[in-house]
Design a protein around this motif. Structure first.
Motif, PDB file in Angstrom:
ATOM      1  N   VAL A   1       0.789  -8.285  -2.018  1.00  0.00           N
ATOM      2  CA  VAL A   1      -0.262  -7.542  -1.319  1.00  0.00           C
ATOM      3  C   VAL A   1       0.354  -6.474  -0.411  1.00  0.00           C
ATOM      4  O   VAL A   1      -0.075  -5.313  -0.401  1.00  0.00           O
ATOM      5  N   ASN A   2       1.373  -6.855   0.333  1.00  0.00           N
ATOM      6  CA  ASN A   2       1.974  -5.909   1.276  1.00  0.00           C
ATOM      7  C   ASN A   2       2.720  -4.780   0.577  1.00  0.00           C
ATOM      8  O   ASN A   2       2.815  -3.668   1.114  1.00  0.00           O
ATOM      9  N   ALA A   3       3.238  -5.035  -0.613  1.00  0.00           N
ATOM     10  CA  ALA A   3       3.868  -3.954  -1.374  1.00  0.00           C
ATOM     11  C   ALA A   3       2.840  -2.868  -1.679  1.00  0.00           C
ATOM     12  O   ALA A   3       3.135  -1.667  -1.594  1.00  0.00           O
ATOM     13  N   TRP A   4       1.631  -3.276  -2.009  1.00  0.00           N
ATOM     14  CA  TRP A   4       0.563  -2.318  -2.264  1.00  0.00           C
ATOM     15  C   TRP A   4       0.227  -1.546  -0.985  1.00  0.00           C
ATOM     16  O   TRP A   4       0.058  -0.328  -1.002  1.00  0.00           O
ATOM     17  N   VAL A   5       0.166  -2.249   0.132  1.00  0.00           N
ATOM     18  CA  VAL A   5      -0.194  -1.611   1.402  1.00  0.00           C
ATOM     19  C   VAL A   5       0.843  -0.574   1.817  1.00  0.00           C
ATOM     20  O   VAL A   5       0.503   0.559   2.179  1.00  0.00           O
ATOM     21  N   VAL A   6       2.141  -0.938   1.775  1.00  0.00           N
ATOM     22  CA  VAL A   6       3.152   0.008   2.248  1.00  0.00           C
ATOM     23  C   VAL A   6       3.244   1.220   1.324  1.00  0.00           C
ATOM     24  O   VAL A   6       3.505   2.339   1.792  1.00  0.00           O
ATOM     25  N   ASN A   7       2.988   1.011   0.029  1.00  0.00           N
ATOM     26  CA  ASN A   7       2.990   2.166  -0.869  1.00  0.00           C
ATOM     27  C   ASN A   7       1.788   3.068  -0.617  1.00  0.00           C
ATOM     28  O   ASN A   7       1.891   4.296  -0.682  1.00  0.00           O
ATOM     29  N   MET A   8       0.637   2.467  -0.308  1.00  0.00           N
ATOM     30  CA  MET A   8      -0.542   3.274   0.019  1.00  0.00           C
ATOM     31  C   MET A   8      -0.323   4.098   1.276  1.00  0.00           C
ATOM     32  O   MET A   8      -0.633   5.286   1.320  1.00  0.00           O
ATOM     33  N   VAL A   9       0.213   3.471   2.324  1.00  0.00           N
ATOM     34  CA  VAL A   9       0.359   4.201   3.582  1.00  0.00           C
ATOM     35  C   VAL A   9       1.387   5.312   3.430  1.00  0.00           C
ATOM     36  O   VAL A   9       1.234   6.397   4.005  1.00  0.00           O
ATOM     37  N   GLY A  10       2.424   5.067   2.620  1.00  0.00           N
ATOM     38  CA  GLY A  10       3.388   6.122   2.354  1.00  0.00           C
ATOM     39  C   GLY A  10       2.760   7.269   1.584  1.00  0.00           C
ATOM     40  O   GLY A  10       3.044   8.451   1.851  1.00  0.00           O
TER      41      GLY A  10
END
Length: 301
Positions: free
Chosen positions: A182-191
């Motif tokens: 889940v967090n991999a998706w989040v950090v890629n989105m914010v980037g």
């Protein structure tokens, strides 16, 4: 050996160890649900405001956990959770349920499960999905793994802090593995949000034109609009701090390396977070990764 699971109390007493953004918000959700809450934080000033909401704020971790049915930890990392359990050890008793909500990664979860077993606690790996606002609203998603027999004890707690619980199995660390995905998706989105804003600025494009263009269409998302607004309005109050996002991204990369998976986007996100943190943005919201893409001398600090 795992301790026997006690009978489920109708209204469990909950000790909350950690009163940062997430811990304080979850404590307030528990209080709104009518549960008795004892709160402790290493820096007591962070926990003190919870007294006005009805929590018992204790001077020591041992006081907080003494007699509690559930010990909920909401701390930075494995080291902080282990230190809190050590500080609480004189007040812990065999059979208490440890609801461990911090993001510690699979290895950290296994380590803490063993630490809990050594203390006679029943460990539930329970990282949460959501930031400040859903935590304050009791609307988190809780990812849960551990002995299924312990679930009835923590059901009132889960109902108070979350709108949904996703059971990931009984294996230690199963919930933490899911949380890293889940967090991999989040950090890629914010980037991605940050880089679009950087490019718009660099090309002389009004970012609001871009946001208006995609608004309401298949390329839009609430996340894109909310994080862009935070940058454009200059309000970087942390829903999820950049330094914490960097910690989580490092956990993602460590787990990926162990699994033989190459994550180029996550590695780039970590590099951006590191540059933004070095520029003094670590305690701001993670969208402050935006500053890592600005030209030298244009940070505005």
């Amino acid at each position: 050996m795992t301790s026997a699971v006690p009978a489920a109390p109708q209204r469990p007493v909950v000790a909350v160890l950690g009163a940062g953004i997430m811990g304080a918000a979850m404590a307030r959700s528990l209080l709104r649900a009518g549960l008795e809450v004892r709160a402790w934080n290493r820096t007591q000033a962070k926990a003190a405001p919870l007294a006005a909401d009805g929590a018992t704020v204790t001077d020591t971790a041992a006081e907080a956990v003494r007699g509690a049915h559930v010990v909920l930890t909401a701390l930075t990392d494995t080291t902080a959770v282990a230190a809190a359990l050590t500080a609480a050890s004189d007040g812990l008793h065999r059979g208490q349920v440890l609801l461990q909500t911090s993001t510690v990664g699979p290895d950290g979860a296994v380590e803490l499960a063993q630490r809990a077993a050594d203390l006679g606690l029943i460990h539930l790996d329970a990282p949460v999905v959501g930031t400040r606002q859903p935590a304050e609203q009791g609307a988190l998603t809780v990812l849960l793994s551990g002995p299924e027999a312990a679930r009835p004890v923590v059901e009132p707690v889960l109902d108070a802090i979350g709108q949904r619980t996703v059971w990931a199995g009984e294996e230690p660390g199963a919930a933490s593995r899911l949380k890293l995905v889940v967090n991999a998706w989040v950090v890629n989105m914010v980037g991605g949000v940050a880089e679009c804003l950087n490019l718009a600025e660099g090309l002389g494009v009004d970012p609001r034109t871009f946001l208006g263009l995609v608004k309401g269409g298949p390329l839009d998302s609430g996340y894109l609009q909310a994080k862009s607004a935070a940058v454009l309005d200059g309000d970087l109050t942390p829903s999820f701090a950049l330094s914490t996002a960097l910690k989580d991204t490092r956990l993602i990369l460590d787990a990926a390396a162990q699994a033989g998976v190459r994550l180029d986007l996550a590695a780039a996100s970590a590099a951006r977070f590191e540059r933004a943190e070095a520029a003094g943005h670590g305690e701001e919201d993670m969208i402050a990764t935006y500053f890592a893409g600005r030209a030298p001398g244009r940070d505005g600090d």
